[in-house]
Design a protein around this motif. Structure first.
Motif, PDB file in Angstrom:
ATOM      1  N   LYS A 157      56.629 110.773  23.399  1.00 26.45           N
ATOM      2  CA  LYS A 157      56.044 109.786  22.472  1.00 26.45           C
ATOM      3  C   LYS A 157      55.842 110.395  21.078  1.00 26.45           C
ATOM      4  CE  LYS A 157      52.630 108.744  25.387  1.00 26.45           C
ATOM      5  NZ  LYS A 157      53.147 109.258  26.670  1.00 26.45           N
ATOM      6  N   THR A 158      55.499 111.682  21.047  1.00 26.03           N
ATOM      7  CA  THR A 158      55.165 112.291  19.744  1.00 26.03           C
ATOM      8  C   THR A 158      56.328 112.155  18.759  1.00 26.03           C
ATOM      9  OG1 THR A 158      53.864 113.856  21.026  1.00 26.03           O
ATOM     10  CG2 THR A 158      54.129 114.343  18.695  1.00 26.03           C
TER      11      THR A 158
ATOM     12  N   ASP B  84      50.265 119.477  25.450  1.00 28.57           N
ATOM     13  CA  ASP B  84      51.628 119.797  25.874  1.00 28.57           C
ATOM     14  C   ASP B  84      51.728 121.314  26.019  1.00 28.57           C
ATOM     15  OD1 ASP B  84      54.388 119.081  26.366  1.00 28.57           O
ATOM     16  OD2 ASP B  84      54.832 120.004  24.424  1.00 28.57           O
TER      17      ASP B  84
ATOM     18  N   ARG C 126      56.836 117.218  32.806  1.00 22.19           N
ATOM     19  CA  ARG C 126      57.055 116.699  31.450  1.00 22.19           C
ATOM     20  C   ARG C 126      58.490 116.924  31.006  1.00 22.19           C
ATOM     21  NH1 ARG C 126      52.397 115.651  28.986  1.00 22.19           N
ATOM     22  NH2 ARG C 126      53.031 116.099  26.831  1.00 22.19           N
TER      23      ARG C 126
ATOM     24  N   HIS D  13      69.463 115.391  22.633  1.00 19.58           N
ATOM     25  CA  HIS D  13      69.525 113.962  22.975  1.00 19.58           C
ATOM     26  C   HIS D  13      68.147 113.335  22.793  1.00 19.58           C
ATOM     27  CE1 HIS D  13      73.155 115.404  24.928  1.00 19.58           C
ATOM     28  NE2 HIS D  13      73.553 114.142  25.024  1.00 19.58           N
TER      29      HIS D  13
ATOM     30  N   ARG E 181      50.087 116.613  32.953  1.00 18.10           N
ATOM     31  CA  ARG E 181      50.286 117.901  32.245  1.00 18.10           C
ATOM     32  C   ARG E 181      51.468 118.647  32.837  1.00 18.10           C
ATOM     33  NH1 ARG E 181      49.496 116.079  28.492  1.00 18.10           N
ATOM     34  NH2 ARG E 181      48.903 114.210  29.603  1.00 18.10           N
TER      35      ARG E 181
ATOM     36  N   GLY F 142      54.495 112.894  28.913  1.00 23.96           N
ATOM     37  CA  GLY F 142      55.604 113.841  28.792  1.00 23.96           C
ATOM     38  C   GLY F 142      56.950 113.214  28.514  1.00 23.96           C
TER      39      GLY F 142
ATOM     40  N   GLN G 156      62.262 107.326  22.444  1.00 27.02           N
ATOM     41  CA  GLN G 156      62.668 107.685  21.078  1.00 27.02           C
ATOM     42  C   GLN G 156      63.877 106.860  20.650  1.00 27.02           C
ATOM     43  OE1 GLN G 156      63.314 111.796  21.956  1.00 27.02           O
ATOM     44  NE2 GLN G 156      61.130 112.281  21.993  1.00 27.02           N
TER      45      GLN G 156
END
Ligand code: ATP
Length: 628
Positions: free
Chosen positions: A228-229, A536, A564, A188, A561, A225, A193
């Motif tokens: 975003k990446t 991460d 996440r 998902h 950290r 966390g 995103q």
């Protein structure tokens, strides 16, 4: 307040008289009258002890004094007498109003009242009318207003548990990418995103139609966390995929080498099967000349070809390549991605933005010219800028540096226009910064700094915490604390593996340590602040801040950290009693949904650690002496 006295038209009645006399004579007469009046007023003023040439400061002082005197009199209840007195003063001040014609002199309220009265009665000095109000009320503070795009952002929910959009639900997403997502266990999309990927893809599609379209830039500020990446990796890969010629079309800038390596790894994972080539140029793994040979290839005709499509870099290394690598061109750039954007913007060390803009300018890509049909048709399509951070700056001045084009803000902040809570500039972030919903925050007050290692040990031993990241501010402190904790554990026969990670540890070692921590072979990893952003590391269940954060941004990245990707996590901040108040004040600037809990330890209970602690300190001292 300024007093303005102007010569004004007197009306038809006077006109009749004036018709009889010569216009010039009338004017001269008036000037003479005016001069006399002025002299007379100055004389009266001097007689009253008023300095007509007084400075602004003196004037304010005098007026304040007068006002205070007035207020005092009113309080005393000398109503009748005072009224007379005030009216007397009014009379004087009323006179003064004329005396100061053409001079920028302020008057007290009483004087002003008189002026208003005079004005209402058509003024005692014919031909002169006082205009403009004169009150001494406190002025309303002017609020800072944000540009529309910052004040009206697109809201991103923070709930990472109840996800409704599967990876098959985004119709624009390429099958290869969907397959890669499934391969890496992503079923998902997280909220950021779900919103950002289609939006960016849509902007790109508009560019690929025959019509000229410059894609709008994007700013994303969502909690740590929250994924975003992938929100930038996927649309970049999808947009670049169809190209046949290899050119640098995406530039990804990150503040530090380790982060760049981490993001490059994600690009490589999701670009599988697309034919896109990703290269990390940070100076960490290779010398400059090796990076140069991997970036460009010289043709027999002397020209250059790019060997890669996506370049992941750090600001310093980017500038080196822009200035020293022959044939390295960004003239076909479609994306500039800046992760941890607030930190990268602050990185003025290499002036990377300046060099990048100049490079683009040389390639004919202007810094946002005026948007006209002509510029749209004649200017090349600008690269789209995608900025990401959990603590995105709201400072329009800083954002201006990036020359954003009609930007769109995606944020989880509750109210980006609410600046009052953030102190209107104390922290220059967009609205309230948001922490992950799954984060449980705790704090603990230690009566003495020296007790902190014992308290740390005690918490680890009694609470049974494992998978702990412990932050210190400095590299030295990191090494010392990691060693001291190991010694105390050994002295107390506690099975706890402690290691350290800082800039002094080599890259290979850092990778090994992170891998061991992820596997659960290391229980406590003591880190310096450098690891607070973006890293991460899976398996971090607890974050301990050995020293309180200096800024809210630091705190957000450090505690971020853990907790996440929707997994629960706990943070603990160790404080000295004087730090407690400021810590709470700092947290008030963020908006977290969970509650802040105080952890209490009876320090008398720590007496069992006295001897092991003393022995450990002696051992640490001996080790330090030996190494010297
Ligand atoms: N849709 C998803 N489903 C499951 N896991 C995901 C999804 N998206 C991202 N993740 C995982 O969530 C973790 C956090 O993602 P990511 O590093 O992108 O967060 P971030 O928002 O960039 O955090 P930070 O602000 O700390 O850099 C990663 O381990 C990533 O693999």
């Amino acid at each position: 307040m300024s007093l303005f006295v102007v010569n004004r038209y007197l009306g038809d009645g006077n006109d009749e008289k004036c018709e009889k006399s010569n216009d010039l004579n009338k004017l001269l007469l008036k000037v003479e009258e005016r001069r006399k009046l002025k002299e007379e007023n100055e004389r009266v003023a001097r007689a009253n002890g008023v300095n007509v040439r007084e400075s602004k400061k003196e004037r304010h002082k005098r007026l304040r004094k007068l006002r205070r005197k007035e207020e005092k009199n009113q309080k005393k209840g000398e109503n009748d007498d005072n009224e007379e007195g005030v009216s007397g003063e009014e009379g004087n001040e009323g006179d003064k109003c004329n005396e100061f014609e053409d001079q920028d002199i302020e008057l007290p309220e009483s004087g002003q009242d008189s002026l208003k009265k005079n004005e209402g009665e058509k003024s005692e000095s014919p031909g002169f009318t006082v205009i403009g109000g004169h009150d001494f009320k406190k002025k309303i503070e002017v609020k800072r207003y944000l540009p529309d795009w910052l004040a009206k952002p697109f809201r991103i929910p923070t709930d990472l548990k109840n996800l409704s959009t599967t990876v098959n639900d985004l119709p624009d997403l390429d099958k290869t990418i969907v397959d890669n997502l499934k391969k890496h266990g992503v079923t998902h999309f997280f909220p950021v995103q779900k919103e950002v990927i289609p939006w960016v893809l849509h902007e790109r599609q508009k560019c690929s139609t025959g019509l000229k379209h410059w894609p709008r830039d994007v700013c994303v500020s969502v909690p740590t966390g929250s994924g975003k990446t992938l929100a930038f990796v996927l649309p970049v890969i999808q947009s670049l995929k169809p190209s046949l010629i290899r050119r640098v079309r995406a530039l990804v800038v990150l503040p530090v080498q380790d982060l760049a390596a981490q993001v490059a790894k994600v690009f490589v994972q999701y670009a599988q099967g697309t034919g896109l080539r990703v290269l990390t140029v940070t100076g960490r793994a290779m010398p400059l000349h090796t990076e140069q040979s991997l970036l460009v290839r010289q043709r027999v005709d002397g020209g250059f070809d790019s060997r890669v499509d996506i370049v992941v870099t750090t600001p310093g290394r980017l500038v080196e390549h822009l200035t020293q690598t022959a044939g390295f061109t960004l003239s076909h750039l479609q994306f500039v991605v800046v992760d941890e954007a607030d930190r990268v913007i602050d990185n003025v060390k290499n002036d990377w933005l300046y060099h990048l803009e100049n490079h683009l300018l040389a390639a004919g890509i202007k810094r946002i010219p005026a948007l006209t049909l002509d510029t749209l048709n004649s200017d090349p399509v600008r690269p789209q800028k995608l900025l990401f951070s959990a603590t995105m700056t709201q400072d329009p001045e800083k954002l201006k540096l990036l020359n954003l084009f009609q930007p769109r803000l995606f944020t989880s902040s509750l109210d980006s226009a609410n600046e009052t809570k953030n102190g209107g500039g104390k922290d220059d972030n967009a609205g309230d910064l948001v922490l992950p919903a799954e984060l449980q925050q705790k704090w603990l007050s230690c009566s003495h700094e020296q007790l902190k290692p014992l308290i740390l040990y005690h918490v680890l031993a009694t609470e049974g915490w494992r998978g702990v990241l412990c932050f210190t501010h400095y590299t030295d402190a990191t090494r010392r604390l990691a060693r001291l904790l190991s010694l105390i554990c050994a002295a107390c026969r506690l099975q706890l593996t402690v290691d350290e990670i800082s800039s002094e540890v080599s890259f290979e070692q850092r990778n090994r340590i992170v891998a061991e921590f992820t596997r659960g072979d290391i229980d406590v990893l003591v880190c310096s602040d450098a690891y607070a952003r973006g890293m991460d590391i899976s398996g971090v269940r607890y974050v301990i801040l050995y020293s309180p954060p200096k800024h809210l941004n630091n705190y957000i990245h450090q505690v971020g950290r853990t907790a996440r990707a929707g997994v629960a996590g706990t943070s603990l901040t160790l404080l000295n009693p004087p730090q407690v108040k400021s810590f709470h004040k700092l947290l008030k600037m963020s908006s977290f949904t969970g509650k802040l809990e105080e952890m209490k330890i009876d320090e008398k209970e720590l007496s069992y650690l006295e001897e092991p602690y003393r022995d450990s300190l002696t051992a640490l001292k001996n080790e330090a002496t030996d190494s010297n």
